[in-house]
Design an enzyme around this catalytic site. Structure first.
Site, mmCIF file in Angstrom:
data_model
loop_
_atom_site.group_PDB
_atom_site.id
_atom_site.type_symbol
_atom_site.label_atom_id
_atom_site.label_comp_id
_atom_site.label_asym_id
_atom_site.label_seq_id
_atom_site.Cartn_x
_atom_site.Cartn_y
_atom_site.Cartn_z
ATOM 1 N N THR A 118 34.973 30.095 41.066
ATOM 2 C CA THR A 118 35.452 29.565 39.847
ATOM 3 C C THR A 118 36.045 28.049 40.142
ATOM 4 O O THR A 118 36.308 27.687 41.169
ATOM 5 C CB THR A 118 36.912 30.313 39.405
ATOM 6 O OG1 THR A 118 37.447 29.597 38.485
ATOM 7 C CG2 THR A 118 37.812 30.586 40.733
ATOM 8 N N TYR A 142 44.938 33.598 41.156
ATOM 9 C CA TYR A 142 43.518 33.777 40.670
ATOM 10 C C TYR A 142 42.759 32.946 41.607
ATOM 11 O O TYR A 142 41.932 33.321 42.319
ATOM 12 C CB TYR A 142 43.262 33.533 39.323
ATOM 13 C CG TYR A 142 41.782 33.469 38.854
ATOM 14 C CD1 TYR A 142 41.106 34.485 39.244
ATOM 15 C CD2 TYR A 142 41.594 32.316 38.384
ATOM 16 C CE1 TYR A 142 39.506 34.281 38.725
ATOM 17 C CE2 TYR A 142 40.102 32.150 38.052
ATOM 18 C CZ TYR A 142 39.151 33.396 38.246
ATOM 19 O OH TYR A 142 37.969 33.094 37.919
#
Length: 324
Positions: A118, A142
């Site tokens: 990501t 995250y």
């Protein structure tokens, strides 16, 4: 003979689009998914095994009997605000379960691995568009859980000869142009999906988080990539690894961005609905701009996106939402 590919998280939003594409290309596919965010109906090719990656005994048996040429690892928790409230879930599911999987692959001598990473690993980048060699400085659990997994993959690659590709996604949006797949999360956190659900009347209004950023209209700018183009990035990465390509890391975006207000304007145009929008305070940790330098994947893997058009992205998502 068709090459065998295992896809973890293949019943989810991005994974299911990749499974569909792999099936069309004639790969032999096995999806592993615990269905916490995925759906059985979304697996349009191959076989589905419903199991959690924490169940290492069962997962090892499945992988051993299927004996894949490669594994594409999508399975993860992905909601940034939730990761701040429940970091243990993210480190367990994203980092620990990835380590479980990598340990199994090393024991079974399976050498080709593609990882869903990501742009959150960059945090708030100093230079935009951001290149793959920018410092990794994630600002939430995250992003850190994904960065840790990237580091683990590198170490395992160095020690055991694993060949890998890590793909750092920017803002994934849109739906299958054929209308068979789209976002079906239990909780809608993506801007485009929330805008369309607001247009449908599922939410009373859409919130803009922060209008005082150092951007032309004061709202955050993001690089939106169509989910089918992202699926294709996995295909070119897979082909590279299966043809003895080198391990590498690639950004997946279009190299330009749209502000929150621009996205809302296009969503109103596509839907023909002037839904209510209210302005709220900034959310903690939102970078003002996050745009990919995606020249590397185009040059090295000859990735050629087909759907680089915000209106098309939102149209496909709207067609999907109207069917749900």
């Amino acid at each position: 003979m068709a090459q065998r590919v295992i896809v973890t998280g293949g019943a989810g939003y991005i994974g299911s689009h990749c499974v569909k594409r792999l099936g069309k290309l004639g790969y032999h596919i096995l999806t592993i998914d615990n269905l916490s965010n995925g759906n059985k109906w979304a697996v349009l090719s191959g076989e589905l095994k419903v199991v959690d990656l924490a169940d290492t005994v069962t997962v090892k048996e499945i992988i051993s009997s299927f004996n894949p040429h490669a594994v594409i690892h999508f399975a993860a928790s992905i909601i940034v605000p939730e990761s701040l409230q429940n970091p243990i879930k993210y480190y367990k599911n994203n980092t620990e379960n990835s380590l479980n999987l990598l340990k199994i692959l090393s024991e079974l001598n399976i050498k080709n691995f593609i990882f869903s990473s990501t742009a959150a690993v960059y945090g708030i980048p100093e230079i935009v568009p951001v290149t793959e060699d920018a410092p990794l400085n994630p600002i939430n659990p995250y992003g850190r859980s994904k960065m840790m997994t990237e580091l683990i993959i590198q170490d395992i690659s160095n020690a055991y000869g694993l060949k890998y590709t890590s793909l750092r996604y920017f803002n994934v949006a849109g739906a299958d142009p054929e209308g068979k797949l789209g976002q079906a999360y239990r909780e809608s956190t993506h801007l485009i999906t929330r805008a369309l659900k607001t247009a449908k009347g599922e939410f009373p209004y859409l919130e803009i988080y922060g209008t005082d950023y150092q951007t032309p209209d004061g709202t955050c700018i993001r690089d939106y990539i169509h989910v089918s183009d992202l699926a294709e990035a996995h295909i070119v990465a897979l082909n590279s690894l299966l043809n003895n390509g080198e391990s590498d890391v690639f950004n997946c975006g279009y190299g330009h961005g749209y502000s929150v207000k621009e996205v809302i304007s296009v969503a109103k145009k596509v839907t023909g609905i002037d839904f209510k929008v209210i302005e709220s305070d900034r959310r903690p940790g939102d970078p003002p701009q996050l745009i990919a330098d995606c020249s590397k994947i185009k040059k090295k893997l000859n990735w050629q996106p087909r759907y680089n058009d915000l209106e098309f992205i939102i149209k496909t998502a709207w067609e999907w939402e109207k069917k749900r």
